[in-house]
Design an enzyme around this catalytic site. Sequence first.
Site, mmCIF file in Angstrom:
data_model
loop_
_atom_site.group_PDB
_atom_site.id
_atom_site.type_symbol
_atom_site.label_atom_id
_atom_site.label_comp_id
_atom_site.label_asym_id
_atom_site.label_seq_id
_atom_site.Cartn_x
_atom_site.Cartn_y
_atom_site.Cartn_z
ATOM 1 N N THR A 23 20.118 99.493 18.479
ATOM 2 C CA THR A 23 20.677 100.182 17.305
ATOM 3 C C THR A 23 21.852 101.080 17.650
ATOM 4 O O THR A 23 22.794 101.211 16.877
ATOM 5 C CB THR A 23 19.569 101.029 16.628
ATOM 6 O OG1 THR A 23 18.602 100.136 16.108
ATOM 7 C CG2 THR A 23 20.100 101.875 15.496
ATOM 8 N N SER A 68 16.710 94.403 20.913
ATOM 9 C CA SER A 68 15.689 94.299 21.960
ATOM 10 C C SER A 68 14.470 93.490 21.516
ATOM 11 O O SER A 68 13.649 93.108 22.350
ATOM 12 C CB SER A 68 15.270 95.682 22.461
ATOM 13 O OG SER A 68 14.407 96.320 21.557
ATOM 14 N N THR A 176 5.327 104.916 24.954
ATOM 15 C CA THR A 176 5.036 103.982 23.873
ATOM 16 C C THR A 176 5.850 104.390 22.646
ATOM 17 O O THR A 176 6.091 105.588 22.436
ATOM 18 C CB THR A 176 3.505 103.925 23.612
ATOM 19 O OG1 THR A 176 3.212 102.820 22.790
ATOM 20 C CG2 THR A 176 2.955 105.184 22.983
ATOM 21 N N CYS A 288 -7.065 103.048 21.244
ATOM 22 C CA CYS A 288 -6.818 104.438 20.823
ATOM 23 C C CYS A 288 -5.477 104.876 21.413
ATOM 24 O O CYS A 288 -5.188 104.581 22.564
ATOM 25 C CB CYS A 288 -7.883 105.373 21.380
ATOM 26 S SG CYS A 288 -9.499 105.091 20.691
HETATM 27 N N1 ASP Z 1 15.822 96.474 16.550
HETATM 28 C C1 ASP Z 1 16.478 97.475 17.372
HETATM 29 C C2 ASP Z 1 16.324 97.082 18.820
HETATM 30 O O1 ASP Z 1 15.273 97.242 19.364
HETATM 31 C C3 ASP Z 1 15.887 98.815 17.089
HETATM 32 C C4 ASP Z 1 16.502 99.964 17.839
HETATM 33 O O2 ASP Z 1 17.281 99.846 18.760
HETATM 34 O O3 ASP Z 1 16.166 101.115 17.492
HETATM 35 O O4 ASP Z 1 17.249 96.608 19.408
#
Ligand code: ASP
Length: 352
Positions: A23, A68, A176, A288
Amino acid sequence: MTIKTTTPSSNGIKVLLIYTGGTIGMLENPITKGLEVCDFAYVAEHVQEISQLPFGIDTLTFEPPCDSSDAGTDLWVQIAEMVTKYYDAYDGFVVLHGTDTMAYTASGLSFMFENLGKPIILTGSQVPIGKLRTDGKENLLTALEVAASKDNEGRAAVNEVCILFNNNLIRGNRATKVSADQFNAFQSPNYHNLAEIGIEIDFNQHSMLPHPTGPLTTHTKLDTNVLLLKLFPGLSPEVIDACFNAPGLRGIVLETFGSGNAPSNERFMKVVREAVARDIVIVNVTQCPQGKVQMERYETGRTLLSAGVLSGYDMTAEAAVAKLMYLLGLLEDSEQVKYYMGVNLRGEFSPC
Ligand code: ASP
């Protein structure tokens, strides 16, 4: 892929910035309105502040940059090969990466580098860098500062694969993604952050991995014949059967209930025992968000233990998957894979 010098170094320190996509460098498609990846020049244009940093920055762009969610382990290998190639030439590395699978890539890289003595900091953003309220600029600048930091003895302040996001510096294999839309998108549920980041960056040196004594070794052979299966009440035995009998399968990460519990019915346990008998390595992690597997605690966990299922302790599912791929790629003998699953290799679980 060629390296471009973006800013020269005035203090002798140099960082290599590797742009893989995500992003942070996306632009809105005018027709579909969906976000699409674009090149590093676009990112650089919006972070002119990097020229004020005292250390040098060189950049390397992966072609084509990717979302990604499209990334596989070939991206991990590409990153690992680039870092290895330029390891001696730089003090630290920053990897711009999409957030969706960043925790998997960070986990994978943490295992692929043995005796890492320099920082590899993954970062990205929730809002593209060209947007007014972007978090990308701050994440990028802080990641660069961390990658260039030294301790009192002049060694790298961080010698690990980490995620830097929203001022949290997290061990890569403890991270995570916890939010699809908040800036605070990553957490380390079972381990402290590696730095307090405010006006100053205070590294928690006591929480870091020890500095290596041997030379860097990069392991790029990964075995992806691995399954991650989250249990839920009502999961049909036929589906489990089909998954566990997938051709070529060598490892399973089972996301179980609570402290490592699973249905104890004979139908389920038979499939588990048969998989273990076929030399499939089964690792138990809890679904969890926090806490660890303790299979001895309940009868439903003990049954798994007696069937030969291994504890994943407090590992994240991402780390368990990556560790299995790494060990299965490295070792032929599944007994050895099982042994090393229980060894804390890169700080991925807390000793009991
Ligand atoms: N879909 C994007 C990615 O993982 C989400 C991001 O970068 O925040 O490349």
